[in-house]
Design a protein around this motif. Structure first.
Motif, PDB file in Angstrom:
ATOM      1  N   ASP A   3     -12.446  12.526 -11.730  1.00  0.00           N
ATOM      2  CA  ASP A   3     -13.473  11.568 -12.118  1.00  0.00           C
ATOM      3  C   ASP A   3     -14.320  11.244 -10.888  1.00  0.00           C
ATOM      4  N   TYR A   4     -15.447  11.934 -10.757  1.00  0.00           N
ATOM      5  CA  TYR A   4     -16.280  11.778  -9.571  1.00  0.00           C
ATOM      6  C   TYR A   4     -16.876  10.375  -9.462  1.00  0.00           C
ATOM      7  N   ALA A   5     -17.169   9.730 -10.565  1.00  0.00           N
ATOM      8  CA  ALA A   5     -17.670   8.348 -10.504  1.00  0.00           C
ATOM      9  C   ALA A   5     -16.619   7.447  -9.869  1.00  0.00           C
ATOM     10  N   GLU A   6     -15.373   7.635 -10.256  1.00  0.00           N
ATOM     11  CA  GLU A   6     -14.292   6.835  -9.668  1.00  0.00           C
ATOM     12  C   GLU A   6     -14.146   7.118  -8.178  1.00  0.00           C
ATOM     13  N   ARG A   7     -14.288   8.379  -7.805  1.00  0.00           N
ATOM     14  CA  ARG A   7     -14.165   8.752  -6.388  1.00  0.00           C
ATOM     15  C   ARG A   7     -15.244   8.102  -5.529  1.00  0.00           C
ATOM     16  N   GLU A 100     -16.406  19.494  -3.774  1.00  0.00           N
ATOM     17  CA  GLU A 100     -15.761  20.807  -3.840  1.00  0.00           C
ATOM     18  C   GLU A 100     -14.260  20.565  -3.798  1.00  0.00           C
ATOM     19  N   ASP A 101     -13.542  21.108  -4.747  1.00  0.00           N
ATOM     20  CA  ASP A 101     -12.090  20.958  -4.813  1.00  0.00           C
ATOM     21  C   ASP A 101     -11.668  19.493  -4.775  1.00  0.00           C
ATOM     22  N   GLY A 102     -12.456  18.623  -5.440  1.00  0.00           N
ATOM     23  CA  GLY A 102     -12.108  17.213  -5.556  1.00  0.00           C
ATOM     24  C   GLY A 102     -12.458  16.343  -4.366  1.00  0.00           C
ATOM     25  N   ARG A 103     -13.029  16.927  -3.316  1.00  0.00           N
ATOM     26  CA  ARG A 103     -13.402  16.153  -2.129  1.00  0.00           C
ATOM     27  C   ARG A 103     -14.916  16.222  -1.917  1.00  0.00           C
ATOM     28  N   ILE A 104     -15.435  15.227  -1.213  1.00  0.00           N
ATOM     29  CA  ILE A 104     -16.869  15.199  -0.918  1.00  0.00           C
ATOM     30  C   ILE A 104     -17.142  16.218   0.189  1.00  0.00           C
ATOM     31  N   ALA A 105     -17.936  17.243  -0.135  1.00  0.00           N
ATOM     32  CA  ALA A 105     -18.255  18.306   0.814  1.00  0.00           C
ATOM     33  C   ALA A 105     -19.635  18.107   1.443  1.00  0.00           C
ATOM     34  N   GLU A 106     -20.522  17.461   0.698  1.00  0.00           N
ATOM     35  CA  GLU A 106     -21.863  17.160   1.196  1.00  0.00           C
ATOM     36  C   GLU A 106     -22.216  15.753   0.741  1.00  0.00           C
TER      37      GLU A 106
END
Length: 116
Positions: A3-7, A100-106
C-alpha cells in the motif's frame, strides 16, 4: 501488493517524529532524491547524512492533503509548518515517490520556496 499511500504516510510520520532509522528503512539503497535548489542526494548513505546533519527544515510537521497512487508511483500534496534557518515557515509541497520492490527508489520534491 504494498500500500504505497500507507508507505508515504509512514515516511512523513517518521520525518516529523525524527525517527531517522524508521525513515531510512523506507528507502532503497540506491535512492535518488531531487529537491529544489540543491544537487540530488544519491544513495542511502547520503540520504542518512542529509536527515541527520544537513536538513534545513526542523521542528516541523507535514500535513498531507492528498495522496494519489498510480502503479508504483505516489504523488503527495501537502503543507509543511516548522523552522528553516531559524525562522518560522509554512509552505505547500508536492512530492512524487517512485517505488521499487516496496521501497522508495526515487523521490522528487517541489515547493513554493527556492530551497528546502
Amino acid at each position: 501488493m504494498t500500500d504505497y499511500a500507507e508507505r508515504v504516510h509512514e515516511y512523513y510520520d517518521a520525518v516529523d517524529a525524527d525517527r531517522i532509522d524508521d525513515l531510512l528503512d523506507l528507502f532503497a539503497d540506491d535512492v535518488v532524491y531531487d529537491r529544489p535548489g540543491q544537487p540530488p542526494i544519491e544513495g542511502k548513505a547520503e540520504l542518512e547524512a542529509f536527515y541527520r546533519e544537513g536538513r534545513p527544515l526542523e521542528d516541523g510537521s507535514h500535513t498531507v492533503h492528498d495522496v494519489l497512487v498510480d502503479g508504483s508511483r505516489a504523488a503527495v500534496r501537502g503543507t509543511f509548518s516548522g523552522v528553516q534557518d531559524g525562522e518560522d515557515v509554512e509552505f505547500g509541497f508536492a512530492d512524487v515517490h517512485v517505488f521499487e520492490d516496496g521501497r522508495i527508489a526515487e523521490r522528487y520534491t517541489y515547493t513554493d520556496r527556492d530551497t528546502v
